[in-house]
Design an enzyme around this catalytic site. Sequence first.
Site, short mmCIF file in Angstrom:
data_model
loop_
_atom_site.label_atom_id
_atom_site.label_comp_id
_atom_site.label_asym_id
_atom_site.label_seq_id
_atom_site.Cartn_x
_atom_site.Cartn_y
_atom_site.Cartn_z
N GLU A 1 9.41 2.02 11.21
CA GLU A 1 10.76 2.59 10.90
C GLU A 1 10.22 4.22 11.03
OE1 GLU A 1 13.25 2.01 11.15
OE2 GLU A 1 13.16 -1.03 10.59
N GLU B 1 8.56 16.29 15.61
CA GLU B 1 9.25 16.84 14.51
C GLU B 1 8.42 17.25 13.29
OE1 GLU B 1 8.06 12.73 11.64
OE2 GLU B 1 9.84 12.44 11.62
N LYS C 1 0.62 -1.24 0.40
CA LYS C 1 0.17 0.33 0.36
C LYS C 1 0.89 1.12 -0.13
CE LYS C 1 -1.76 2.60 2.47
NZ LYS C 1 -1.62 4.09 1.83
N VAL D 1 0.79 6.46 13.59
CA VAL D 1 0.27 5.72 12.74
C VAL D 1 1.20 4.02 12.74
CG1 VAL D 1 0.13 4.69 10.45
CG2 VAL D 1 -0.80 7.17 11.10
N GLY D 2 2.38 4.12 13.02
CA GLY D 2 2.99 3.08 13.19
C GLY D 2 3.18 2.24 14.77
N GLY E 1 6.81 5.47 8.08
CA GLY E 1 6.20 6.36 8.04
C GLY E 1 5.88 6.86 9.41
N SER E 2 4.81 7.82 9.93
CA SER E 2 4.72 8.80 11.50
C SER E 2 4.67 7.49 12.65
CB SER E 2 3.18 9.37 11.27
OG SER E 2 2.27 8.92 10.58
N CYS F 1 12.86 11.23 7.51
CA CYS F 1 13.12 10.88 8.92
C CYS F 1 14.89 11.18 9.55
CB CYS F 1 13.13 9.36 8.85
SG CYS F 1 14.16 8.54 7.82
P1 NAD Z 1 2.02 8.65 7.44
O1 NAD Z 1 2.47 7.93 8.53
O2 NAD Z 1 1.20 9.39 7.06
O3 NAD Z 1 1.99 8.00 6.45
C1 NAD Z 1 2.63 6.50 6.19
C2 NAD Z 1 1.88 5.76 5.44
O4 NAD Z 1 0.64 4.81 5.85
C3 NAD Z 1 0.71 6.51 4.02
O5 NAD Z 1 1.11 4.82 2.88
C4 NAD Z 1 -0.74 6.21 4.17
O6 NAD Z 1 -1.65 5.84 4.12
C5 NAD Z 1 -0.77 4.74 5.70
N1 NAD Z 1 -1.47 5.01 6.67
C6 NAD Z 1 -1.85 5.80 7.70
N2 NAD Z 1 -2.66 5.85 8.47
C7 NAD Z 1 -2.95 4.73 8.11
C8 NAD Z 1 -3.38 3.36 9.43
N3 NAD Z 1 -4.23 3.86 10.46
N4 NAD Z 1 -3.03 2.08 9.20
C9 NAD Z 1 -2.46 1.98 8.27
N5 NAD Z 1 -1.73 2.74 6.92
C10 NAD Z 1 -2.09 3.64 7.57
O7 NAD Z 1 2.99 8.97 6.82
P2 NAD Z 1 4.17 10.11 6.19
O8 NAD Z 1 3.37 11.66 6.24
O9 NAD Z 1 3.59 9.51 4.59
O10 NAD Z 1 5.41 10.63 6.07
C11 NAD Z 1 5.97 11.16 7.20
C12 NAD Z 1 6.42 10.24 8.47
O11 NAD Z 1 7.25 9.03 7.43
C13 NAD Z 1 7.31 11.35 8.37
O12 NAD Z 1 6.90 11.20 10.10
C14 NAD Z 1 8.58 10.60 8.70
O13 NAD Z 1 9.53 10.68 9.83
C15 NAD Z 1 8.81 8.97 8.65
N6 NAD Z 1 9.15 7.97 7.36
C16 NAD Z 1 10.17 7.72 8.11
C17 NAD Z 1 10.75 7.29 7.55
C18 NAD Z 1 12.00 5.53 8.34
O14 NAD Z 1 12.71 5.36 7.63
N7 NAD Z 1 11.89 5.78 9.50
C19 NAD Z 1 12.00 7.07 6.51
C20 NAD Z 1 10.39 8.22 5.93
C21 NAD Z 1 9.66 8.96 6.25
#
Ligand code: NAD
Length: 472
Positions: free
Chosen positions: A244, A375, A170, A226-227, A222-223, A278
């Site tokens: 991550e 962040e 996804k 959400v993680g 991701g964030s 990130c």
């Molecule tokens: P996000 O958490 O909003 O979304 C990430 C993904 O999760 C998207 O595909 C989104 O559609 C999906 N998602 C959202 N809600 C969900 C849920 N409840 N259940 C399952 N999936 C869901 O993050 P973003 O805005 O796309 O990216 C920015 C964030 O990602 C920042 O916090 C950044 O630090 C982090 N990030 C981390 C790394 C790493 O390697 N640690 C790398 C890049 C980005």
Amino acid sequence: MTQDHLIEARLAPATRTFDSCEPAHPERVVGTFALGGADEVALAVAAAAAAEDWARRSILERGEIVRRAGAAMRDRAADLATLIAREVGKPVLEAGAEVERAAVTCDYVAGQARLAEGELYASDGPAARALTWRRPLGVVAIITPWNFPIGLPLWKLAPALLYGNAVVWKPSEQAPATAAALHEIWLDAGLPAGALGVVFGEAEAGAALVAEEGVAAVSFTGSTAVGRRIAAVAAARGAAVQLELGGKNAVLVLGDADLDLATRLIVQGATSYGGQKCSATSRVVAVDTVYDELRERLAHAFGALRVGDPLAAETDVGPLIDAAAVARAQRYLGAANSDGTTVVVGGEPIDGDGHFMRPALVDGVAPGSQLAWEELFAPVLAMIRAADLEAAIAIVNGTEYGFFTTICSSNVDALLELAPRIDSGIVKHNTVTTAADPHLPFGGWKASGNAVPEQGLAAREFFTRTQTLYFG
Ligand code: NAD
């Protein structure tokens, strides 16, 4: 035309769709995509579960497909870089570097196919021999953000597929066109269509994927918010999770630092891709003796940055991902001004239709304040003054995150001496925070991850399970 989900299953025509638009020109639509939900996710997981042939192939054959995917990325590097620049606003040279890095990852992961598949042991059993080997998990879910739309999915896809798993991915709703291009590369490289399904959509589709009983493991980038939600749902049904997450990374500048070098690596870490990484440098913690001179150098360098068209080779900083990102940065900067801190240079939004702002250097940030703690994912750098080394280390460790820290010092021993006191998954010496090698474990501590790193041999740990065989 609407791009439908890329899954091996019969789909009804999409009734819900969404557009992907260019951050530099929000009125320009990159593509229109089917908006997935629980039904499409269930079909994708069932199709992936049926792709059993993939796991039965030899790992050498799978490795060859991973290698070919990397070669195809290099062949299409210019087109992919342009697509990334359009779809997520990453300056085109940086986007090209991301594609090359993804290709290097494929080279490296393909090489893992020739590592030992298992280990032979003595045993108390009748034949006195037992062995362990690694088996695929089955169907794994990959959920990715928009900021590295080729690189990050690849870090997960390449090892997941090499080790015989079928994947349902996804991608971010803000990078679906790049996801479709990456899917095509895999199929052209010889991947059977069932082994990789792509469901386009938003949180609803991601949440449905995490909840699917047929998914054995979830790798999420991701964030943090959400993680953590994903971890709770996956853990409740016994699925493995790799997280991550976000960061609030510091460069720690000691009294003996080379300030030219420190300035260069701080500016690069804070402003490349507009701080939307990130691994971005979002805090500078400098000891009192060098703080003022460093601020002057950083102010000069920030003022010289060229903000503009991500497709232009001379652009240093492109647009932010969307209007909400610019508005959030403006809110934080407004609050900072009223806190008694000073925006030394930059910070203002740029008039026009794209989501542009000038990179901001903020002076005199208090360690406990919002700018030092949360962040922001924007080109906003908080400078924090520390009385001495002890105070500086406490400030570096004083956020909920623990991803990257760089130590600037002319003494290389500082890395080994200070790293044990720094709560970060990755600690560097005199090097930009925003870079990582594909063969080394990559993961954050504290709120930056769940201590299940990716890349290197760590990826094999996550995407396989061990089976023990006793000979009789
Ligand atoms: P996000 O958490 O909003 O979304 C990430 C993904 O999760 C998207 O595909 C989104 O559609 C999906 N998602 C959202 N809600 C969900 C849920 N409840 N259940 C399952 N999936 C869901 O993050 P973003 O805005 O796309 O990216 C920015 C964030 O990602 C920042 O916090 C950044 O630090 C982090 N990030 C981390 C790394 C790493 O390697 N640690 C790398 C890049 C980005």
